[in-house]
Design an enzyme around this catalytic site. Structure first.
Site, PDB file in Angstrom:
ATOM      1  N   TYR A 129       0.844  -1.200   0.000  1.00 23.30           N
ATOM      2  CA  TYR A 129       0.000   0.000   0.000  1.00 23.30           C
ATOM      3  C   TYR A 129       0.874   1.244   0.000  1.00 23.30           C
ATOM      4  CZ  TYR A 129       0.908   0.885   5.005  1.00 23.30           C
ATOM      5  OH  TYR A 129       1.503   1.172   6.217  1.00 23.30           O
ATOM      6  N   CYS A 130       0.293   2.348  -0.463  1.00 22.46           N
ATOM      7  CA  CYS A 130       0.937   3.656  -0.435  1.00 22.46           C
ATOM      8  C   CYS A 130      -0.157   4.716  -0.348  1.00 22.46           C
ATOM      9  CB  CYS A 130       1.838   3.867  -1.656  1.00 22.46           C
ATOM     10  SG  CYS A 130       0.977   3.763  -3.240  1.00 22.46           S
ATOM     11  N   THR A 131       0.163   5.965  -0.599  1.00 22.55           N
ATOM     12  CA  THR A 131      -0.805   7.043  -0.394  1.00 22.55           C
ATOM     13  C   THR A 131      -2.001   6.953  -1.329  1.00 22.55           C
ATOM     14  OG1 THR A 131       1.017   8.475   0.282  1.00 22.55           O
ATOM     15  CG2 THR A 131      -1.085   9.546  -0.208  1.00 22.55           C
TER      16      THR A 131
END
Length: 310
Positions: free
Chosen positions: A178-180
């Site tokens: 996951y990331c922003t």
């Protein structure tokens, strides 16, 4: 009272003559009165723009009308004021700096991890056969991250490829990246697959979409964003604060940039230390001759350096 939106989006789609596209796109954004930051590369678009609701709607319609970007998903935030001061649209080698430019190895349009919608991600994160992998930089995950997530000691996403060997211990797990907003995971998950990780997933739409559609459950702290808001709330289900002041260790959700422009470090700092150190990370930076005035926000507009006349 006038209402504003901030749009976060990306789209991997080839752009012919991307440098000219960037110039034309900048003019278009300015014609709508938008402010923000857009990166244009041969491989696609990555942007955050902000403006009136009407201007943002016109922008989204314009993007979707172009068949190259018709699949673009926008994360929309309502804001009290525009999230930027100026409008920038620049041509670069990649829309997210990774160093992974060989399309025979990494091509997000051909192979990535399996996309998980927020609800699916939420249902999987407590499983024993799962490892949650945060592919963001130190200053981002120090402010907030998913419960029990594996974080990486990296200052920039371009350092991610160097972590593959250390991550090999998780090859027998389902790896949930996951990331922003999702853009980093497109290349991170593809690189993991390239190196023999067989069961790789990515949170579709990233933390921002997860907050909107799953209430942000089990995301601890705040989410760093690349505009003058600096950090946004995500979790409305079981919120908590996990970040600590760099200077005194007090728990605080406030993240700033060091007031010394030659340092400009992203770090968390409580209000008391902010006042004492004038928004600097150290007394050394506080004494720097180019130190910027601290107004309590820790966000600074970049001012071009004067060029000496010849």
């Amino acid at each position: 009272m006038m209402k504003y939106n901030t749009l976060l989006y990306y789209c991997y789609s080839p752009i012919a003559d991307a440098e000219q596209f960037a110039a034309d796109h900048l003019a278009f954004c300015k014609s709508l009165g938008l402010v923000g930051r857009i990166i244009v590369a041969d491989e696609g678009l990555n942007g955050t723009v902000s403006g009136t609701v009407e201007a943002c709607k016109a922008y989204m319609n314009h993007i979707h009308a172009d068949e190259r970007f018709a699949k673009t998903e926008f994360k929309i935030d309502e804001v009290e004021e525009p999230s930027f001061i100026k409008m920038h649209c620049r041509y670069k080698a990649e829309i997210v700096h990774s160093g992974l430019r060989d399309k025979t190895i990494i091509d997000p349009n051909k192979r990535t991890g399996k996309h998980l919608e927020p609800k699916e991600f939420s249902e999987m994160i407590d499983r024993d056969d799962v490892v949650i992998l945060d592919v963001r930089s130190n200053y981002e995950h120090n402010l907030g991250k998913f419960k029990n997530a594996v974080t990486l000691d990296i200052d920039n996403f371009r350092d991610f490829p160097e972590q593959i060997e250390a991550l090999a211990q998780y090859k027998d797990k389902k790896v949930l990246t996951y990331c922003t907003g999702g853009i980093k995971c497109e290349k991170a998950s593809a690189l993991l697959l390239h190196h023999g990780f067989n069961d790789v997933y990515q949170l579709h739409g990233g933390i921002i979409k997860y907050g909107k559609e799953a209430g942000g459950k089990d995301f601890e702290g705040k989410c760093y964003v690349f505009d003058n808001r600096i950090a946004v709330d995500v979790n409305s289900v079981n919120p908590t604060v996990v970040s600590k002041c760099l200077n005194c260790g007090t728990v605080t959700p406030k993240m700033i940039n060091c007031a010394n422009p030659e340092c400009n470090e992203h770090f968390t700092q409580c209000d008391a230390c902010g006042e004492q150190l004038q928004g600097c990370c150290s007394t050394t930076c506080m004494e720097h001759p180019r130190k910027r005035p601290y107004d309590g926000t820790g966000y600074y507009v970049k001012v071009p350096q004067q060029v000496a006349a010849k």
